[in-house]
Design a protein around this motif. Structure first.
Motif, PDB file in Angstrom:
ATOM      1  N   LYS A  21      -2.094  -7.438  -3.017  1.00  0.00           N
ATOM      2  CA  LYS A  21      -2.901  -8.408  -3.765  1.00  0.00           C
ATOM      3  C   LYS A  21      -4.349  -7.958  -3.874  1.00  0.00           C
ATOM      4  CE  LYS A  21      -4.544 -13.150  -3.928  1.00  0.00           C
ATOM      5  NZ  LYS A  21      -5.953 -12.693  -4.037  1.00  0.00           N
ATOM      6  N   ASP A  22      -4.905  -7.462  -2.767  1.00  0.00           N
ATOM      7  CA  ASP A  22      -6.292  -6.987  -2.787  1.00  0.00           C
ATOM      8  C   ASP A  22      -6.450  -5.820  -3.751  1.00  0.00           C
ATOM      9  OD1 ASP A  22      -9.067  -6.849  -1.561  1.00  0.00           O
ATOM     10  OD2 ASP A  22      -8.316  -4.854  -1.064  1.00  0.00           O
ATOM     11  N   TRP A  23      -5.474  -4.907  -3.748  1.00  0.00           N
ATOM     12  CA  TRP A  23      -5.538  -3.756  -4.653  1.00  0.00           C
ATOM     13  C   TRP A  23      -5.489  -4.212  -6.104  1.00  0.00           C
ATOM     14  CZ3 TRP A  23      -2.678  -1.289  -8.411  1.00  0.00           C
ATOM     15  CH2 TRP A  23      -3.043   0.033  -8.703  1.00  0.00           C
ATOM     16  N   LEU A  24      -4.605  -5.152  -6.416  1.00  0.00           N
ATOM     17  CA  LEU A  24      -4.509  -5.667  -7.781  1.00  0.00           C
ATOM     18  C   LEU A  24      -5.777  -6.401  -8.185  1.00  0.00           C
ATOM     19  CD1 LEU A  24      -0.808  -6.896  -7.757  1.00  0.00           C
ATOM     20  CD2 LEU A  24      -1.750  -5.078  -9.203  1.00  0.00           C
ATOM     21  N   LEU A  32       0.768  -3.327 -14.729  1.00  0.00           N
ATOM     22  CA  LEU A  32       2.091  -3.341 -14.105  1.00  0.00           C
ATOM     23  C   LEU A  32       2.089  -2.458 -12.873  1.00  0.00           C
ATOM     24  CD1 LEU A  32       5.188  -4.136 -14.474  1.00  0.00           C
ATOM     25  CD2 LEU A  32       5.424  -1.884 -15.538  1.00  0.00           C
ATOM     26  N   LEU A  33       2.557  -3.017 -11.757  1.00  0.00           N
ATOM     27  CA  LEU A  33       2.711  -2.250 -10.521  1.00  0.00           C
ATOM     28  C   LEU A  33       4.176  -2.246 -10.128  1.00  0.00           C
ATOM     29  CD1 LEU A  33       1.642  -0.819  -7.949  1.00  0.00           C
ATOM     30  CD2 LEU A  33       1.297  -3.097  -6.950  1.00  0.00           C
ATOM     31  N   GLY A  34       4.730  -1.055  -9.939  1.00  0.00           N
ATOM     32  CA  GLY A  34       6.074  -0.921  -9.396  1.00  0.00           C
ATOM     33  C   GLY A  34       5.981  -0.563  -7.929  1.00  0.00           C
ATOM     34  N   VAL A  35       6.618  -1.343  -7.082  1.00  0.00           N
ATOM     35  CA  VAL A  35       6.602  -1.067  -5.637  1.00  0.00           C
ATOM     36  C   VAL A  35       8.002  -0.682  -5.186  1.00  0.00           C
ATOM     37  CG1 VAL A  35       4.576  -2.429  -5.021  1.00  0.00           C
ATOM     38  CG2 VAL A  35       6.794  -3.562  -5.182  1.00  0.00           C
ATOM     39  N   GLN A  36       8.061   0.170  -4.187  1.00  0.00           N
ATOM     40  CA  GLN A  36       9.325   0.634  -3.623  1.00  0.00           C
ATOM     41  C   GLN A  36       9.365   0.376  -2.123  1.00  0.00           C
ATOM     42  OE1 GLN A  36       7.362   3.677  -4.870  1.00  0.00           O
ATOM     43  NE2 GLN A  36       7.574   2.699  -6.873  1.00  0.00           N
ATOM     44  N   GLU A  37      10.559   0.466  -1.581  1.00  0.00           N
ATOM     45  CA  GLU A  37      10.810   0.251  -0.152  1.00  0.00           C
ATOM     46  C   GLU A  37      10.218  -1.086   0.289  1.00  0.00           C
ATOM     47  OE1 GLU A  37      11.157   2.970   3.900  1.00  0.00           O
ATOM     48  OE2 GLU A  37       9.815   3.641   2.300  1.00  0.00           O
ATOM     49  N   GLY A  53      -0.474 -16.328 -10.483  1.00  0.00           N
ATOM     50  CA  GLY A  53      -0.256 -16.215 -11.914  1.00  0.00           C
ATOM     51  C   GLY A  53       0.349 -14.904 -12.359  1.00  0.00           C
ATOM     52  N   LEU A  54       0.780 -14.077 -11.406  1.00  0.00           N
ATOM     53  CA  LEU A  54       1.434 -12.822 -11.735  1.00  0.00           C
ATOM     54  C   LEU A  54       2.939 -13.049 -11.899  1.00  0.00           C
ATOM     55  CD1 LEU A  54      -0.505 -10.647  -9.139  1.00  0.00           C
ATOM     56  CD2 LEU A  54      -0.850 -10.648 -11.617  1.00  0.00           C
ATOM     57  N   HIS A  55       3.604 -12.081 -12.495  1.00  0.00           N
ATOM     58  CA  HIS A  55       5.039 -12.168 -12.737  1.00  0.00           C
ATOM     59  C   HIS A  55       5.743 -11.098 -11.895  1.00  0.00           C
ATOM     60  CE1 HIS A  55       4.304 -14.709 -16.343  1.00  0.00           C
ATOM     61  NE2 HIS A  55       3.196 -14.005 -16.383  1.00  0.00           N
ATOM     62  N   THR A  56       6.885 -11.445 -11.322  1.00  0.00           N
ATOM     63  CA  THR A  56       7.601 -10.491 -10.471  1.00  0.00           C
ATOM     64  C   THR A  56       9.056 -10.380 -10.897  1.00  0.00           C
ATOM     65  OG1 THR A  56       8.186 -12.168  -8.814  1.00  0.00           O
ATOM     66  CG2 THR A  56       6.102 -10.996  -8.498  1.00  0.00           C
ATOM     67  N   PHE A  69       8.808  -5.102  -9.524  1.00  0.00           N
ATOM     68  CA  PHE A  69       7.653  -5.047 -10.407  1.00  0.00           C
ATOM     69  C   PHE A  69       6.760  -6.251 -10.144  1.00  0.00           C
ATOM     70  CE2 PHE A  69      10.433  -2.603 -13.490  1.00  0.00           C
ATOM     71  CZ  PHE A  69       9.668  -1.449 -13.486  1.00  0.00           C
ATOM     72  N   ILE A  70       5.460  -6.023 -10.226  1.00  0.00           N
ATOM     73  CA  ILE A  70       4.469  -7.098 -10.240  1.00  0.00           C
ATOM     74  C   ILE A  70       3.635  -6.876 -11.493  1.00  0.00           C
ATOM     75  CG2 ILE A  70       2.590  -8.236  -9.000  1.00  0.00           C
ATOM     76  CD1 ILE A  70       3.659  -6.863  -6.428  1.00  0.00           C
TER      77      ILE A  70
END
Length: 258
Positions: A21-24, A32-37, A53-56, A69-70
Motif C-alpha cells: 500500500k505504501d509503495w502504491l 496495475l501491480l501484479g504480485v506473486q507468492e 478504492g483499488l480493484h483486486t 493483480f491490484i
C-alpha cells in the motif's frame, strides 16, 4: 497517457500488505501491480486495497504460491490459469487493461521435487511460449511479467550466488527463456540496461543484500507491438532495505499511449 504496470514477488501479502500500500501511494503513476507468492487463498487476501478504492483479482492457494493483480481501474480478467499447464498450483493470472493483455506469473523454481519438479518448470515455460504465440496470433499487444525463477546469463547473478546445477541457471531453463525471446519478445530491463544486470532478488541469508549478492530473476517480456511503445523500466532497489521486506523488489515498466 502512458501506461505503467509493475511486478513484485511479495513473499506473503498478509505480512507485507502495508509495504505494498505504501509503495502504491508513492507510485501513483502505476496503474496495475501484479504480485506473486501471495501465500494465501483468495478469501484471505487483505481487504485494505479495496477499502482504498483499488480493484483486486486473486488466484490464491493455501500457504504457497498465489498471484494477484491490484489495479486503479476495474479489471477484465482474460484467464485465471495458464492454458496448457496441467498443474493445480496457483501460478498465473492474466488481464486486459487499456487494450494491453498482461500476464502475471510465478514460474516454478525447479530445484525441489527432483527431476519431476524440474520438468514442471520446463512444462510451464512451454505453456507460456504457446500462450505468447496465441496472443501474437490474435494481434494483441501483451506483456508477460513476474518471477521467472531464471537468470538468463551468468551476469544475472552475483559470483558464487548459485551453483552450476541450480535450476535457475541450468541450460534447459535458459534455452526455454531464450525461446521466448527468439519468438519476438523483448526483455524490458535490457532495453534500458543493455550491458549491466541490475538484480531484483537478494536472499535473506548471509547478508546478501548488504553484499549485493543478488539475482535478476524477475522479468517483463514485451510483445513487438508493446516494445515499440516502451519508455522506461525501473527496478526499485530501495524496497529491499525496508523493515521486514520481501526478498524481491518491484519491477516497473512504462509504455507510451498507443
Amino acid at each position: 497517457m502512458p501506461l505503467t504496470f509493475a511486478s513484485w514477488n511479495i513473499n506473503s501479502i498478509r505480512v507485507r500488505a502495508h509495504l505494498v500500500k505504501d509503495w502504491l501511494d508513492r507510485h501513483q503513476d502505476c496503474q496495475l501491480l501484479g504480485v506473486q507468492e501471495i501465500k494465501c487463498e483468495a478469501a484471505q487476501f487483505p481487504k485494505l486495497f479495496e477499502e482504498e478504492g483499488l480493484h483486486t483479482a486473486v488466484v490464491g492457494q493455501k500457504s504457497y504460491n498465489g498471484v494477484a493483480f491490484i489495479s486503479r481501474s476495474p479489471l477484465t480478467i482474460t484467464t485465471d490459469h495458464l492454458p496448457g499447464f496441467d498443474d493445480p498450483a496457483a501460478r498465473y493470472i492474466e488481464c486486459e487493461l487499456n487494450g494491453v493483455v498482461i500476464g502475471n506469473l510465478y514460474l516454478p523454481n525447479g530445484n525441489s521435487g527432483g527431476d519431476a519438479g524440474f520438468q514442471t518448470k520446463l512444462a510451464f515455460f512451454d505453456a507460456l511460449y504457446k500462450r505468447a504465440q496465441s496472443l501474437r496470433a490474435a494481434g494483441k499487444p501483451f506483456a508477460l511479467m513476474g518471477d521467472y525463477n531464471l537468470c538468463p546469463t551468468d551476469q544475472d547473478f552475483a559470483p558464487g550466488a548459485l551453483s552450476p546445477n541450480d535450476a535457475l541457471v541450468r541450460p534447459e531453463s535458459r534455452a526455454a527463456f531464450r525461446r521466448l525471446l527468439w519468438s519476438g519478445l523483448t526483455d524490458a530491463v535490457k532495453i534500458d540496461h543493455p550491458t549491466t544486470h541490475p538484480y531484483t532478488f537478494w536472499d535473506y541469508q548471509a547478508g546478501a543484500f548488504q553484499r549485493n549478492a543478488g539475482l535478476r530473476i524477475d522479468h517483463a517480456l514485451l510483445s513487438p507491438a508493446l516494445a515499440d511503445r516502451f519508455l522506461k523500466s525501473t527496478i526499485d532497489r530501495d524496497e529491499r532495505g525496508r523493515e521486514r521486506p520481501s526478498d524481491h523488489v518491484p519491477l516497473m515498466v512504462t509504455m507510451r499511449d498507443s
